[in-house]
Write a protein that holds these residues in place. Sequence first.
Motif, PDB file in Angstrom:
ATOM      1  N   PHE A 115       0.832  -1.202   0.000  1.00  0.00           N
ATOM      2  CA  PHE A 115       0.000   0.000   0.000  1.00  0.00           C
ATOM      3  C   PHE A 115       0.867   1.252   0.000  1.00  0.00           C
ATOM      4  O   PHE A 115       0.555   2.232  -0.690  1.00  0.00           O
ATOM      5  N   LEU A 116       1.967   1.246   0.763  1.00  0.00           N
ATOM      6  CA  LEU A 116       2.891   2.374   0.736  1.00  0.00           C
ATOM      7  C   LEU A 116       3.457   2.564  -0.671  1.00  0.00           C
ATOM      8  O   LEU A 116       3.578   3.700  -1.157  1.00  0.00           O
ATOM      9  N   PHE A 117       3.810   1.477  -1.318  1.00  0.00           N
ATOM     10  CA  PHE A 117       4.345   1.513  -2.679  1.00  0.00           C
ATOM     11  C   PHE A 117       3.337   2.151  -3.631  1.00  0.00           C
ATOM     12  O   PHE A 117       3.689   3.001  -4.459  1.00  0.00           O
ATOM     13  N   ILE A 118       2.072   1.764  -3.492  1.00  0.00           N
ATOM     14  CA  ILE A 118       1.003   2.315  -4.339  1.00  0.00           C
ATOM     15  C   ILE A 118       0.790   3.800  -4.059  1.00  0.00           C
ATOM     16  O   ILE A 118       0.553   4.596  -4.977  1.00  0.00           O
ATOM     17  N   VAL A 119       0.868   4.194  -2.797  1.00  0.00           N
ATOM     18  CA  VAL A 119       0.762   5.621  -2.462  1.00  0.00           C
ATOM     19  C   VAL A 119       1.840   6.402  -3.206  1.00  0.00           C
ATOM     20  O   VAL A 119       1.581   7.470  -3.779  1.00  0.00           O
ATOM     21  N   GLY A 120       3.047   5.858  -3.223  1.00  0.00           N
ATOM     22  CA  GLY A 120       4.137   6.518  -3.941  1.00  0.00           C
ATOM     23  C   GLY A 120       3.911   6.567  -5.438  1.00  0.00           C
ATOM     24  O   GLY A 120       4.215   7.576  -6.087  1.00  0.00           O
TER      25      GLY A 120
ATOM     26  N   LEU B  91       8.668   6.361  -1.724  1.00  0.00           N
ATOM     27  CA  LEU B  91       9.508   6.905  -2.794  1.00  0.00           C
ATOM     28  C   LEU B  91       9.893   5.836  -3.814  1.00  0.00           C
ATOM     29  O   LEU B  91      10.060   6.137  -5.000  1.00  0.00           O
ATOM     30  N   ALA B  92      10.014   4.583  -3.369  1.00  0.00           N
ATOM     31  CA  ALA B  92      10.278   3.495  -4.313  1.00  0.00           C
ATOM     32  C   ALA B  92       9.129   3.361  -5.304  1.00  0.00           C
ATOM     33  O   ALA B  92       9.341   3.095  -6.493  1.00  0.00           O
TER      34      ALA B  92
ATOM     35  N   GLY C 180      11.663  16.820  -7.892  1.00  0.00           N
ATOM     36  CA  GLY C 180      11.002  16.815  -9.189  1.00  0.00           C
ATOM     37  C   GLY C 180      11.066  15.449  -9.859  1.00  0.00           C
ATOM     38  O   GLY C 180      11.390  14.439  -9.234  1.00  0.00           O
ATOM     39  N   GLN C 181      10.795  15.425 -11.163  1.00  0.00           N
ATOM     40  CA  GLN C 181      10.735  14.178 -11.924  1.00  0.00           C
ATOM     41  C   GLN C 181      12.139  13.744 -12.355  1.00  0.00           C
ATOM     42  O   GLN C 181      12.450  13.651 -13.539  1.00  0.00           O
ATOM     43  N   ARG C 182      12.974  13.459 -11.358  1.00  0.00           N
ATOM     44  CA  ARG C 182      14.348  13.023 -11.616  1.00  0.00           C
ATOM     45  C   ARG C 182      14.533  11.653 -10.972  1.00  0.00           C
ATOM     46  O   ARG C 182      14.815  11.549  -9.778  1.00  0.00           O
ATOM     47  N   PRO C 183      14.379  10.585 -11.748  1.00  0.00           N
ATOM     48  CA  PRO C 183      14.409   9.235 -11.174  1.00  0.00           C
ATOM     49  C   PRO C 183      15.656   8.922 -10.358  1.00  0.00           C
ATOM     50  O   PRO C 183      15.560   8.327  -9.276  1.00  0.00           O
ATOM     51  N   LEU C 184      16.830   9.314 -10.862  1.00  0.00           N
ATOM     52  CA  LEU C 184      18.060   9.003 -10.144  1.00  0.00           C
ATOM     53  C   LEU C 184      18.065   9.652  -8.768  1.00  0.00           C
ATOM     54  O   LEU C 184      18.406   9.019  -7.760  1.00  0.00           O
ATOM     55  N   LEU C 185      17.656  10.915  -8.703  1.00  0.00           N
ATOM     56  CA  LEU C 185      17.641  11.609  -7.420  1.00  0.00           C
ATOM     57  C   LEU C 185      16.577  11.030  -6.488  1.00  0.00           C
ATOM     58  O   LEU C 185      16.801  10.923  -5.275  1.00  0.00           O
ATOM     59  N   ILE C 186      15.423  10.658  -7.043  1.00  0.00           N
ATOM     60  CA  ILE C 186      14.378  10.027  -6.232  1.00  0.00           C
ATOM     61  C   ILE C 186      14.919   8.743  -5.608  1.00  0.00           C
ATOM     62  O   ILE C 186      14.720   8.463  -4.421  1.00  0.00           O
ATOM     63  N   GLY C 187      15.609   7.946  -6.419  1.00  0.00           N
ATOM     64  CA  GLY C 187      16.191   6.710  -5.905  1.00  0.00           C
ATOM     65  C   GLY C 187      17.216   6.965  -4.813  1.00  0.00           C
ATOM     66  O   GLY C 187      17.246   6.267  -3.791  1.00  0.00           O
ATOM     67  N   LEU C 188      18.055   7.982  -4.993  1.00  0.00           N
ATOM     68  CA  LEU C 188      19.066   8.308  -3.988  1.00  0.00           C
ATOM     69  C   LEU C 188      18.428   8.808  -2.699  1.00  0.00           C
ATOM     70  O   LEU C 188      18.894   8.480  -1.602  1.00  0.00           O
ATOM     71  N   VAL C 189      17.364   9.599  -2.820  1.00  0.00           N
ATOM     72  CA  VAL C 189      16.665  10.077  -1.624  1.00  0.00           C
ATOM     73  C   VAL C 189      16.039   8.899  -0.877  1.00  0.00           C
ATOM     74  O   VAL C 189      16.075   8.837   0.362  1.00  0.00           O
ATOM     75  N   ALA C 190      15.466   7.958  -1.619  1.00  0.00           N
ATOM     76  CA  ALA C 190      14.877   6.763  -0.992  1.00  0.00           C
ATOM     77  C   ALA C 190      15.940   5.992  -0.221  1.00  0.00           C
ATOM     78  O   ALA C 190      15.721   5.578   0.931  1.00  0.00           O
TER      79      ALA C 190
ATOM     80  N   ALA D 199       9.796  15.427  -0.582  1.00  0.00           N
ATOM     81  CA  ALA D 199      10.979  15.037  -1.350  1.00  0.00           C
ATOM     82  C   ALA D 199      10.723  15.164  -2.846  1.00  0.00           C
ATOM     83  O   ALA D 199      11.571  15.669  -3.594  1.00  0.00           O
ATOM     84  N   TYR D 200       9.549  14.745  -3.282  1.00  0.00           N
ATOM     85  CA  TYR D 200       9.225  14.802  -4.714  1.00  0.00           C
ATOM     86  C   TYR D 200       9.125  16.248  -5.199  1.00  0.00           C
ATOM     87  O   TYR D 200       9.596  16.582  -6.292  1.00  0.00           O
TER      88      TYR D 200
END
Length: 391
Positions: free
Chosen positions: A59-64, A244-245, A197-207, A192-193
């Motif tokens: 459910f957390l994954f879906i929220v993200g 975030l994942a 913003g829409q930067r996958p690499l940074l989102i992954g690093l923040v996660a 965080a988002y």
Amino acid sequence: MSTLTSGRILSIDLFRGLTILVMVFVNELAGIADIPAWMKHVAADADTMTFVDLVFPAFLFIVGMSIPFAVQARVNKGDNSWQVFKHGLVRALGLIIIGFYMVNSIGGYDASSMAISIPLWTFCMYISVLLVWCSLPKAWSNALQLSVRAVGIAGLAVLWWLFEGPNDTGMTYQWWGILGLIGWAYLFALIAYLLVGQRPLLIGLVAIGFIGLFPLFAPYEGQSGLLGWFAQENRNHTHTAMVLAGTLMSLLCFDNRYPKRHLNLGLYIVISGILAYLSCQLWPISKIWATPSWALLSIFFCSLLFALFYQLLEVQKYTAITKVFEPAANNPLLIYILPYIIAAGLGSLGLSLRPEVQSSGVPGMLWSVAFALSMMVLVTLLNRLGVRLKL
């Protein structure tokens, strides 16, 4: 200009609907005796997990996964980042408040000192929640809608006043409850988002950074002060990482700047699997403690599940199955609290929701399946009557 896919994403709908249906099933199953161990939550120190321990992470994954699309919808309406944040903050606070009330309805009360029975208190609490957060007919005037919300808020205030805990403590913080934990994780992930913003690499690093906060604050568990508080709330860090994942998965699969989606999915699964394996060498697997190993294993399993749904719905176009899970997908909060409302209503009349003969073994398991499906039917009927609950 948005680069996200527009329209309904059926694979996300299916994932959400199936997750919330299984959540209702396992919540009911928790009260059944004499069932196999793999159908129960494991102990905090068991260093393993069952499918039951995967439901909350899913459910957390879906929220993200929903965050990029929700932000895009607000921006398309003309909201700036600050307005998007304020809207998200209100949603998160709603979940936190409901979770706080739910936790106190389950424990921490002194039934002998209560002016009304705890089942009646709980039932009135849920009615107040519905009045505050249910969808109201658009034809109603603003004054009438505000009046309904005000009655709900007043109801929650009165229930706060009526609540009696041990030694006249009143309502207290014990833990945030499932909805509260979702609210906190959603809020941190949204911030965080909006910053990244829409930067996958940074989102992954923040996660990964949020995962790293867990071992950073774990040594301060039980201490006073700010560090002790962070350690006490350490679960929020791994929960946020799971949200975030899901956000990262949405960007890799539905951001039109990254067309090689099967490759993206494959890399996601491989990398999350490697990280999950490595984390299991460092920490025990524990849902109760929300350890990094549990979080990363959950992310890996969620990525596998979503890859299957993506292939079935987005590639093969087997879309008919989404109709089955549509009620749960469109009304996750309502279908989640419906069993609690029904149980509290019956309890206030001195009645029990589950027959004693179906409280153990195979009859109990079959009851739990039938109960979850009946909640799907009931929420569909409520929708037709215009009853919806959405923060």
